[in-house]
Write an enzyme that holds these catalytic residues in place. Structure first.
Site, PDB file in Angstrom:
ATOM      1  N   THR A 107       0.837  -1.185   0.000  1.00 62.30           N
ATOM      2  CA  THR A 107       0.000   0.000   0.000  1.00 62.30           C
ATOM      3  C   THR A 107       0.876   1.239   0.000  1.00 62.30           C
ATOM      4  O   THR A 107       2.105   1.155   0.139  1.00 62.30           O
ATOM      5  CB  THR A 107      -0.929   0.000   1.233  1.00 62.30           C
ATOM      6  OG1 THR A 107      -1.893   1.059   1.101  1.00 62.30           O
ATOM      7  CG2 THR A 107      -0.146   0.208   2.522  1.00 62.30           C
ATOM      8  N   HIS A 155      17.376  36.291  35.606  1.00 53.89           N
ATOM      9  CA  HIS A 155      16.371  37.293  35.239  1.00 53.89           C
ATOM     10  C   HIS A 155      16.994  38.431  34.434  1.00 53.89           C
ATOM     11  O   HIS A 155      16.555  39.585  34.507  1.00 53.89           O
ATOM     12  CB  HIS A 155      15.659  37.846  36.485  1.00 53.89           C
ATOM     13  CG  HIS A 155      14.979  36.795  37.295  1.00 53.89           C
ATOM     14  ND1 HIS A 155      13.761  36.262  36.965  1.00 53.89           N
ATOM     15  CD2 HIS A 155      15.381  36.150  38.432  1.00 53.89           C
ATOM     16  CE1 HIS A 155      13.413  35.348  37.854  1.00 53.89           C
ATOM     17  NE2 HIS A 155      14.382  35.250  38.750  1.00 53.89           N
ATOM     18  N   ARG A 234       6.702   7.138  16.210  1.00 57.14           N
ATOM     19  CA  ARG A 234       8.110   7.167  15.807  1.00 57.14           C
ATOM     20  C   ARG A 234       8.465   8.493  15.152  1.00 57.14           C
ATOM     21  O   ARG A 234       9.466   9.138  15.494  1.00 57.14           O
ATOM     22  CB  ARG A 234       8.402   6.012  14.848  1.00 57.14           C
ATOM     23  CG  ARG A 234       8.373   4.624  15.471  1.00 57.14           C
ATOM     24  CD  ARG A 234       8.704   3.580  14.406  1.00 57.14           C
ATOM     25  NE  ARG A 234       8.873   2.251  14.991  1.00 57.14           N
ATOM     26  CZ  ARG A 234       7.892   1.353  15.079  1.00 57.14           C
ATOM     27  NH1 ARG A 234       6.668   1.657  14.651  1.00 57.14           N
ATOM     28  NH2 ARG A 234       8.136   0.161  15.611  1.00 57.14           N
ATOM     29  N   SER A 278      23.580  46.927   8.585  1.00 55.70           N
ATOM     30  CA  SER A 278      22.443  47.789   8.280  1.00 55.70           C
ATOM     31  C   SER A 278      22.836  48.721   7.143  1.00 55.70           C
ATOM     32  O   SER A 278      23.943  49.260   7.129  1.00 55.70           O
ATOM     33  CB  SER A 278      22.044  48.612   9.513  1.00 55.70           C
ATOM     34  OG  SER A 278      21.090  49.601   9.167  1.00 55.70           O
ATOM     35  N   LYS A 284      26.256  49.615  12.895  1.00 52.43           N
ATOM     36  CA  LYS A 284      25.693  48.434  13.549  1.00 52.43           C
ATOM     37  C   LYS A 284      26.353  47.141  13.074  1.00 52.43           C
ATOM     38  O   LYS A 284      26.723  47.002  11.907  1.00 52.43           O
ATOM     39  CB  LYS A 284      24.188  48.337  13.269  1.00 52.43           C
ATOM     40  CG  LYS A 284      23.367  49.447  13.908  1.00 52.43           C
ATOM     41  CD  LYS A 284      21.894  49.230  13.655  1.00 52.43           C
ATOM     42  CE  LYS A 284      21.401  47.996  14.382  1.00 52.43           C
ATOM     43  NZ  LYS A 284      19.979  47.719  14.084  1.00 52.43           N
ATOM     44  N   ARG A 285      26.463  46.209  14.012  1.00 50.65           N
ATOM     45  CA  ARG A 285      26.899  44.845  13.702  1.00 50.65           C
ATOM     46  C   ARG A 285      25.775  43.921  14.168  1.00 50.65           C
ATOM     47  O   ARG A 285      25.755  43.449  15.300  1.00 50.65           O
ATOM     48  CB  ARG A 285      28.218  44.529  14.405  1.00 50.65           C
ATOM     49  CG  ARG A 285      28.732  43.125  14.115  1.00 50.65           C
ATOM     50  CD  ARG A 285      30.117  42.904  14.716  1.00 50.65           C
ATOM     51  NE  ARG A 285      30.554  41.531  14.543  1.00 50.65           N
ATOM     52  CZ  ARG A 285      31.754  41.087  14.884  1.00 50.65           C
ATOM     53  NH1 ARG A 285      32.637  41.921  15.421  1.00 50.65           N
ATOM     54  NH2 ARG A 285      32.096  39.822  14.699  1.00 50.65           N
ATOM     55  N   ASN A 286      24.819  43.686  13.298  1.00 49.04           N
ATOM     56  CA  ASN A 286      23.622  42.949  13.692  1.00 49.04           C
ATOM     57  C   ASN A 286      23.926  41.464  13.946  1.00 49.04           C
ATOM     58  O   ASN A 286      24.708  40.858  13.210  1.00 49.04           O
ATOM     59  CB  ASN A 286      22.554  43.061  12.602  1.00 49.04           C
ATOM     60  CG  ASN A 286      21.946  44.443  12.546  1.00 49.04           C
ATOM     61  OD1 ASN A 286      22.088  45.221  13.483  1.00 49.04           O
ATOM     62  ND2 ASN A 286      21.284  44.758  11.445  1.00 49.04           N
TER      63      ASN A 286
END
Length: 400
Positions: A107, A155, A234, A278, A284-286
């Site tokens: 099947t 936190h 599974r 950016s 910026k260093r994203n």
């Protein structure tokens, strides 16, 4: 043109790897199904159910590049059956003596579920390889920074002194648990499926169990003992493990994301040549890599949830369950493969700024570590490293 961004020419690298796409793309999947049918023919011939010559021909001729996939697609739509278009095409391309002996007594799920186990084996091998690579680097970091002071945070706030090696060891220990899960799960997941219409092997008479045993052995899979047409645990378990793996990678990514903020500056993710942070704010260093690990983990969890839903299925077969897997499982695997690739790049290129760690410790906690605190942290690092090294010496570098 693809409507799915994960298949986009421009963006597909964000949602999958070429290595994994070779497993799940149309031709790879169909060739996998054909390999399953060839193994079935060989098992049937060995038990005298079809002529040996027919099995030899089927094995030699079942190649996806011989199929007219447009014809297969039309047959699938016209009949409304998942594989009848494929069956008609196989009987068209096979020589006369063999065509009536292909796909006998099986099947749809016998073919597709068995292929899913083969795909799981291939994916699991990639996951195993990459996790061991990540673990190896994290253990090196744990040893190198066993005594590097850092402010431990709860936190989101500085709480008490720790060491960066201790933090890296906690990541490595979690990765080791995923490796344990992979090893322990292999006997459950890597099984064949052959049962016929409802799973009772009635089409093969008293030779059913023998055919199934030969079929599974031929493919290097375990015999499932009983058919699992409607038992989807599974696949759900394997998808759940990948959700855990990508969750751990996202946890590591979140730490790097936070600790590389300029006002903290304790870590830095690798930045390949030419990468732009950016186009409007050039300073910026994203944190693109660590950030994307979180995105990928969210999508893996969502698709793993679909696999978990399939555990609730009705009677001896329920198309609502396993057809949903056709979409969700490849997504889980492709996304996880991308996360693992990024995880390797992140930890292997991680910048550790011990001077900033010491400075932040002085600023927020008023000094350095208590010697007893440092000793306890170092002792835990030693335990994690020793346990991992021992496990690696006893296990195979490949999976399963």
């Amino acid at each position: 043109m693809s409507a799915r961004i994960s298949d986009s020419t421009v963006y597909s690298h964000l949602w999958g790897t070429d290595e994994l796409r070779q497993i799940f793309d149309e031709r790879g999947r169909l060739q996998g199904w054909l390999d399953v049918l060839a193994a079935l023919a060989r098992a049937q011939a060995a038990e005298g159910l079809i002529p040996a010559g027919a099995a030899e021909t089927i094995t030699a001729e079942l190649r996806v590049d011989r199929l007219d996939l447009d014809r297969v697609a039309r047959g699938t739509r016209e009949t409304g059956h998942s594989t009848l278009g494929l069956i008609h095409e196989l009987r068209r391309v096979l020589p006369e003596p063999a065509r009536e002996h292909v796909y006998v007594g099986a099947t749809v799920q016998d073919v597709t579920d068995t292929w899913t186990s083969l795909a799981t084996r291939a994916v699991g091998g990639i996951v195993w390889r990459d996790l061991r690579r990540i673990e190896d680097r994290l253990l090196d970091l744990a040893v190198a920074h066993r005594d590097t002071p850092i402010a431990g945070r709860t936190h989101g706030q500085p709480g008490a002194p720790a060491t960066f090696g201790w933090k890296a060891a906690s990541w490595a220990d979690e990765i080791r648990r995923h490796l344990d899960r992979l090893r322990e799960g292999a006997p459950r997941w890597l099984v064949g499926q052959l049962g016929g219409g409802i799973g009772t092997l009635v089409a093969y008479g008293d030779r059913g169990l023998a055919v199934r045993a030969r079929f599974c052995a031929d493919l290097g899979l375990a015999d499932p003992v009983i058919s699992w047409l409607s038992a989807r645990d599974r696949i759900a378990e394997f998808g759940g493990l990948l959700a855990l793996v990508t969750g751990t990678l996202a946890r590591i990514g979140e730490e790097v994301y936070e600790l590389q903020r300029p006002e903290i500056g304790e870590l830095g993710e690798p930045r390949p040549e030419g990468v732009v942070g950016s186009i409007t704010m050039h300073h910026k260093r994203n944190p693109e890599g660590s950030e994307h690990l979180n995105t990928l983990a969210r999508l893996v969890r969502a698709n793993a949830g679909v696999l978990l839903e399939s555990v609730v299925s009705q009677h001896e077969r329920d198309g609502r369950a396993w057809k949903a897997e056709w979409v969700a499982l490849p997504e889980v695997c492709l996304l996880s493969g991308t996360a693992l690739r990024l995880g390797v790049q992140l930890v292997e290129g991680l910048e550790v700024r011990s001077d900033r760690m010491a400075a932040n410790l002085r600023t927020h906690l008023g000094g350095t570590q208590n010697p007893s605190d440092a000793g306890a942290a170092a002792a835990m690092v030693d335990l994690v490293v020793a346990r991992a090294r021992r496990a690696r010496s006893e296990e195979s570098p490949s999976w399963p």
